[in-house]
Design an enzyme around this catalytic site. Structure first.
Site, mmCIF file in Angstrom:
data_model
loop_
_atom_site.group_PDB
_atom_site.id
_atom_site.type_symbol
_atom_site.label_atom_id
_atom_site.label_comp_id
_atom_site.label_asym_id
_atom_site.label_seq_id
_atom_site.Cartn_x
_atom_site.Cartn_y
_atom_site.Cartn_z
ATOM 1 N N ASP A 178 51.033 38.031 35.603
ATOM 2 C CA ASP A 178 50.518 39.059 34.567
ATOM 3 C C ASP A 178 50.241 39.323 33.601
ATOM 4 O OD1 ASP A 178 47.425 38.048 34.719
ATOM 5 O OD2 ASP A 178 46.873 38.566 36.660
ATOM 6 N N GLU B 160 44.913 35.277 28.331
ATOM 7 C CA GLU B 160 43.876 35.939 28.906
ATOM 8 C C GLU B 160 42.243 35.762 27.970
ATOM 9 O OE1 GLU B 160 45.580 37.809 32.831
ATOM 10 O OE2 GLU B 160 45.520 38.835 31.177
HETATM 11 P P1 C2E Z 1 43.436 39.615 36.166
HETATM 12 O O1 C2E Z 1 43.683 38.801 37.222
HETATM 13 O O2 C2E Z 1 44.426 39.596 34.558
HETATM 14 O O3 C2E Z 1 42.024 38.844 36.238
HETATM 15 C C1 C2E Z 1 40.846 38.979 34.319
HETATM 16 C C2 C2E Z 1 40.332 39.773 34.410
HETATM 17 O O4 C2E Z 1 39.502 39.497 33.060
HETATM 18 C C3 C2E Z 1 39.200 39.597 35.738
HETATM 19 O O5 C2E Z 1 38.130 40.467 35.558
HETATM 20 C C4 C2E Z 1 38.092 38.527 34.276
HETATM 21 O O6 C2E Z 1 36.868 38.405 34.679
HETATM 22 C C5 C2E Z 1 38.443 39.787 32.958
HETATM 23 N N1 C2E Z 1 38.052 38.441 31.942
HETATM 24 C C6 C2E Z 1 38.070 37.228 31.420
HETATM 25 N N2 C2E Z 1 38.074 36.386 31.454
HETATM 26 C C7 C2E Z 1 37.271 37.277 30.267
HETATM 27 C C8 C2E Z 1 36.980 38.018 28.317
HETATM 28 O O7 C2E Z 1 36.797 36.788 28.416
HETATM 29 N N3 C2E Z 1 36.763 39.239 28.078
HETATM 30 C C9 C2E Z 1 36.823 39.660 29.270
HETATM 31 N N4 C2E Z 1 36.618 41.362 28.680
HETATM 32 N N5 C2E Z 1 37.259 40.422 30.245
HETATM 33 C C10 C2E Z 1 37.498 38.774 30.307
HETATM 34 P P2 C2E Z 1 38.025 41.303 37.233
HETATM 35 O O8 C2E Z 1 37.569 40.146 38.035
HETATM 36 O O9 C2E Z 1 37.124 42.726 37.216
HETATM 37 O O10 C2E Z 1 39.096 41.427 38.244
HETATM 38 C C11 C2E Z 1 39.513 42.301 36.967
HETATM 39 C C12 C2E Z 1 41.628 42.537 38.137
HETATM 40 O O11 C2E Z 1 41.151 42.087 39.560
HETATM 41 C C13 C2E Z 1 41.805 41.360 37.999
HETATM 42 O O12 C2E Z 1 42.696 41.171 36.626
HETATM 43 C C14 C2E Z 1 43.465 41.400 38.849
HETATM 44 O O13 C2E Z 1 44.206 41.758 38.571
HETATM 45 C C15 C2E Z 1 42.532 42.322 40.349
HETATM 46 N N6 C2E Z 1 42.222 41.387 40.946
HETATM 47 C C16 C2E Z 1 40.871 40.640 40.685
HETATM 48 N N7 C2E Z 1 40.374 39.513 41.820
HETATM 49 C C17 C2E Z 1 42.268 39.862 42.644
HETATM 50 C C18 C2E Z 1 42.665 39.730 44.423
HETATM 51 O O14 C2E Z 1 41.541 38.761 44.852
HETATM 52 N N8 C2E Z 1 43.152 40.491 44.599
HETATM 53 C C19 C2E Z 1 43.747 41.004 44.057
HETATM 54 N N9 C2E Z 1 45.121 41.976 44.608
HETATM 55 N N10 C2E Z 1 43.637 41.540 42.866
HETATM 56 C C20 C2E Z 1 42.670 40.969 42.065
HETATM 57 MG MG MG Z 2 45.633 39.690 34.017
HETATM 58 MG MG MG Z 3 45.295 37.392 37.225
#
Ligand code: C2E
Ligand code: MG
Ligand code: MG
Length: 410
Positions: free
Chosen positions: A304, A361
């Site tokens: 990732d 992404e």
């Molecule tokens: P990630 O795995 O890189 O997830 C993608 C993040 O980018 C998600 O934020 C998503 O909502 C956001 N995103 C998706 N499409 C777009 C877009 O077009 N534009 C923009 N600006 N953002 C977009 P989210 O949901 O806030 O999650 C942030 C990070 O938190 C994730 O990055 C991941 O590293 C972590 N995370 C989320 N859920 C879990 C989980 O269940 N366990 C763990 N360990 N980490 C998690």
């Molecule tokens: Mg990511």
């Molecule tokens: Mg991810």
């Protein structure tokens, strides 16, 4: 209202000027007074600025980059952390490329950058940038700019016990025919009192407070139950789950995940486990063993946020990943920045040579999509396709996109 460069125009704006050069600083403060800025303060160093930021809030921070002691970039970090509402103007007498890099860093930290100025600063340019504070910021979702919330580990523990942590699913589509090929499970927490808590915030809190195992268990359980439902209804969509580095350091993680999959009735090859590039930077042997065994058991593995860490190519070649997720910072910058494009290009060439599936992404625009298609990326995820949605909504959302995809394949 008036175009006059006179008093009262910016009476309600408060500004902090940070520059170690006494002449530049006092000149700027005088220029601000000319522009009608009623509340302004000066700091002669990054340290002094931080002290002032701890005492009062500012609408705008104007900062020099090069200062002895704490520099402008360090100051930007503390602005992002402590006063995310503040907009920033960068000033520098140095290399324009450095100014650009600082500008990028600030934007990536979610800071509203009004622009940059070179010394000596003209009052007209200064005014133009300050006027920019009235135009809405274009970057980062609102979640990234709200002030830190009073959440703590106890509250999170309680939320986990009460099943307040749920998941949302964000779909992924193949670029070649638009078919939905996967969905990523993203943890969500809506606190009854404070409302939605930014995911990054509570994940970090969980990682720092030994709650990450509980959180991962909960996310895995919910995700596996959904994947089992999909297998039942014949929905050919893979589910991706984010794993924290802590999970990878646990040598029993593979058995645990396998038994959870069996209990839910899910085949591991329906599941992609995502690990961040930063997550694999630690003790190589244990991580390599856990990854290799997860792969042996049939799980797919995605790297990732690729491009944000420093994995060596040699190391990457030895890790049994099946997928590379290109970080959204490169996707955002690609249309306007040749360097970001070249990083995407070389990442995609590398992925192809290593036989990895590629997902970009944070794709938000048709322009970004076209570029990724030209560069040979396999799939996209991002607001252009869809934001994350409640799991129950995904099958109906996905099924026309799966059927039409199959139909076009003949
Ligand atoms: P990630 O795995 O890189 O997830 C993608 C993040 O980018 C998600 O934020 C998503 O909502 C956001 N995103 C998706 N499409 C777009 C877009 O077009 N534009 C923009 N600006 N953002 C977009 P989210 O949901 O806030 O999650 C942030 C990070 O938190 C994730 O990055 C991941 O590293 C972590 N995370 C989320 N859920 C879990 C989980 O269940 N366990 C763990 N360990 N980490 C998690
Ligand atoms: Mg990511
Ligand atoms: Mg991810």
């Amino acid at each position: 209202m008036s175009d006059r460069e006179g008093a009262g125009v910016h009476a309600d704006v408060s500004v902090l000027v940070v520059d170690d050069d006494d002449f530049v600083r006092s000149t700027l403060l005088r220029q601000l007074a000319t522009l009608g800025v009623a509340r302004s303060a000066g700091a002669a160093s990054g340290e002094q600025a931080r002290a002032l930021l701890a005492q009062a809030t500012y609408d705008i921070v104007i900062t020099d980059l090069q200062m002895p002691g704490e520099d402008g970039l360090q100051l930007l970090r503390s602005v992002a952390e402590n006063q995310p509402q503040a907009a920033v103007i960068l000033i520098s007498g140095v290399d324009p490329r450095l100014l650009r890099a600082a500008d990028d860093v600030a934007r990536l930290r979610g800071i509203h950058v009004l622009g940059s100025l070179t010394k000596p600063v003209s009052t007209i340019d200064l005014r133009t940038l300050i006027d920019g504070i009235d135009t809405p910021r274009a970057t980062k979702p609102a979640s990234a700019i709200i002030a830190p919330l009073p959440i703590d580990a106890e509250r999170l523990r309680k939320a986990l016990e009460d099943n307040q942590i749920t998941i949302a699913l964000q779909p992924q589509a193949l670029i070649k025919d638009g078919r939905i090929c996967g969905a990523e499970a993203l943890a969500r927490w809506t606190d009854p009192e404070f409302g939605p808590i930014p995911t990054q915030d509570f994940i970090e809190l969980a990682e720092q407070s030994d709650l990450i195992e509980l959180l991962t268990d909960s996310v895995v359980k919910q995700s596996f139950a959904i994947a089992a439902d999909w297998a039942q209804i014949g929905l050919p969509v893979r589910l991706s789950i984010n794993l924290s580095p802590a999970t990878l350091y646990a040598l029993d993680a593979p058995e645990k995940l396998l038994s959870q999959a069996h209990a839910a009735g899910v085949s591991p090859d329906q599941i992609t486990l995502e690990v961040t590039e930063r997550g694999i930077s630690g003790d190589a042997t244990d991580i390599l063993e856990v990854l290799a065994r997860l792969r042996l058991l049939g799980f797919r593995l995605a790297l990732d946020d690729f491009g944000t860490g420093f994995s060596s190519l040699e190391r990457l070649n030895r890790m049994p990943f099946t997928e590379l997720k290109l970080d959204r910072s490169f996707v955002i910058m690609a249309p306007t920045d040749a360097k970001a494009r070249s990083i995407l290009h070389s990442s995609l060439v590398l992925a192809r040579d290593l036989g990895l599936f590629t997902v970009a992404e944070g794709v938000e625009t048709a322009e970004q999509l076209a570029l990724l298609r030209d560069l040979g990326c396999d799939a996209i995820q991002g607001y252009w396709l869809s934001p994350a949605m409640p799991p129950s909504a995904l099958p109906a959302w996905a099924s026309p996109r799966i059927d039409s995809g199959l139909a076009t394949r003949k």
